[in-house]
Structures are given as structure tokens and as C-alpha cells.
Design a protein around this motif. Structure first.
Motif, short mmCIF file in Angstrom:
data_model
loop_
_atom_site.label_atom_id
_atom_site.label_comp_id
_atom_site.label_asym_id
_atom_site.label_seq_id
_atom_site.Cartn_x
_atom_site.Cartn_y
_atom_site.Cartn_z
N ALA A 42 46.29 -19.67 52.18
CA ALA A 42 46.70 -19.44 50.79
C ALA A 42 47.62 -20.54 50.27
N GLY A 43 47.92 -21.52 51.11
CA GLY A 43 48.76 -22.64 50.69
C GLY A 43 50.23 -22.32 50.62
N ARG A 44 50.67 -21.24 51.31
CA ARG A 44 52.08 -20.85 51.26
C ARG A 44 52.87 -21.33 52.47
N VAL A 45 52.19 -21.56 53.57
CA VAL A 45 52.87 -21.85 54.83
C VAL A 45 52.15 -23.01 55.53
N THR A 46 52.90 -23.81 56.28
CA THR A 46 52.31 -24.83 57.14
C THR A 46 52.66 -24.52 58.59
#
Length: 221
Positions: A42-46
């Protein structure tokens, strides 16, 4: 109905009739890893280099995911030195699994039954209430792993998690591991994901291996 990777892992684990978790320990690690991978996708965490960072704390709009994101964000801010993936999975696997089960109950996919073992110890079971989602889920897995179909990104991510946690018996009951393992490994290592997701999966696989070994060693006398 769209369900998360963590919820899919839990559905595979729960026995439809008794509601007991099969391979409960592996499922808990898989659920925690699945929720983290959802946040990566979801592009929130790496997740890279064995460490986890919050890239964007903006809510996703999914209550289950946003609960994990908020918990993770607070943990990252409180943790000044180590933000290792292993540490997060260890911290979140029990609560994360319960939150996922509660979500399945709220969705009407399983029902909660309470009783006391030996008349003393409280026990909760979650038998199937609506098998539609699980049947569709198992159909996708069978098509990709047994039928050779090209899986979509979400199915590929689920296969990678099942492969990493050793949940072959729950995903493909009655089939020997050697029959499904090569294809699952092929899918897990495929080029279906972007660089960031592929790196996250490799980090999660390594972390699950680590926590599984630690768990086994801790119970060996």
C-alpha cells in the motif's frame, strides 16, 4: 469481498468445523508478516535490510490495516535503536492474529464460540460461517500451484507467505510437500512484484525463518 493477506492466512489455518487453528504458531507469524506486507504494497511501509520503517502514516481506509499502521508507527517512534523486522513480528504476532480473527468475525466469515476446557480454562474457537471467500481463495491457490496458472500479485504474495511459514499442510491438505514446494518457490521468487515488494518479501522470509528457529529452540528441553 476483499480480504487482507493476514485474513487469508488465518482462513487457511482455521478448521472449518471445529474452528481450531491448525499450525497455529506458523499462522501467527504468517498473519503478522502478511499485514506488514500489505502495508508495503500500500506504499505505507518499507522493509529492507532486515529493518522496518514507516514511509507514509496516512490511513489506508481499511480499519484492520490502519490499526496495524498506527501500532507500527507508535512502535517505530518509541524504538530509537532497533527497528528490526524480527522484533516487530515478535511483538505483533499474537495481537495481530487476534485482531485478524475479530475482523473475520465482524465480516461474518467465521463465528466465535466460547467454552471452558476441563471446565476451567477459557477456550475460543472460530468455525466457518460463510465459506465463499475461503473457497475462492483455495481455488486461486490450486490454480496457481497445482494447475500452473499465472497468479496475480496478491495470490503470488500469499503463496510466498505460505511457502515461508511452511503452511503447505493448511493450504494443500493431504498433498505431500514435495508436490507443491517447487512451484511455490518458483512463484515466490518470480518477477511479479516491484523491487520494494520483492525486497520486503525476502526480508520477511528471512525473519520468519529466524523466529521459527528461535521458537523451536525455546521449546526443546
Amino acid at each position: 469481498m476483499t480480504v487482507s493477506l493476514g485474513e487469508e492466512i488465518m482462513l487457511l489455518s482455521l478448521d472449518d468445523e471445529s474452528g481450531a487453528a491448525k499450525g497455529e504458531t506458523a499462522a501467527r507469524w504468517g498473519v503478522a508478516a502478511g499485514m506488514l506486507l500489505e502495508l508495503v504494497m500500500a506504499g505505507r511501509v518499507t522493509v529492507r535490510g532486515g529493518r522496518v520503517e514507516v514511509f507514509d502514516p496516512t490511513p489506508t481506509g481499511d480499519a484492520l490495516l490502519d490499526g496495524r499502521l498506527d501500532r507500527l508507527t507508535r512502535w517505530v517512534h518509541e524504538t530509537s535503536s532497533s527497528r528490526k523486522v524480527v522484533a516487530w513480528l515478535t511483538r505483533d504476532h499474537a495481537k495481530g492474529s487476534q485482531d485478524v480473527v475479530d475482523s473475520l468475525v465482524a465480516r461474518g466469515l467465521v463465528t466465535e464460540e466460547k467454552h471452558r476446557a476441563l471446565g476451567v480454562f477459557p477456550v475460543r474457537r472460530y468455525p466457518e460461517a460463510d465459506g465463499t471467500v475461503e473457497r475462492e481463495l483455495r481455488g486461486r491457490l490450486a490454480a496457481a500451484v497445482l494447475g500452473g496458472a499465472e497468479p496475480d500479485a496478491r495470490t503470488s504474495a500469499l503463496v510466498a507467505l505460505v511457502h515461508a511459514t511452511g503452511m503447505h499442510p493448511q493450504a494443500f491438505p493431504g498433498l505431500p510437500k514435495k508436490q507443491v514446494d517447487p512451484r511455490m518457490a518458483e512463484i515466490a521468487e518470480g518477477h511479479w512484484a516491484g523491487v520494494s515488494v520483492r525486497e520486503a518479501i525476502r526480508n520477511l522470509q528471512a525473519a520468519i525463518t529466524t523466529v521459527t528457529v528461535v521458537t523451536v529452540l525455546s521449546v526443546v528441553p
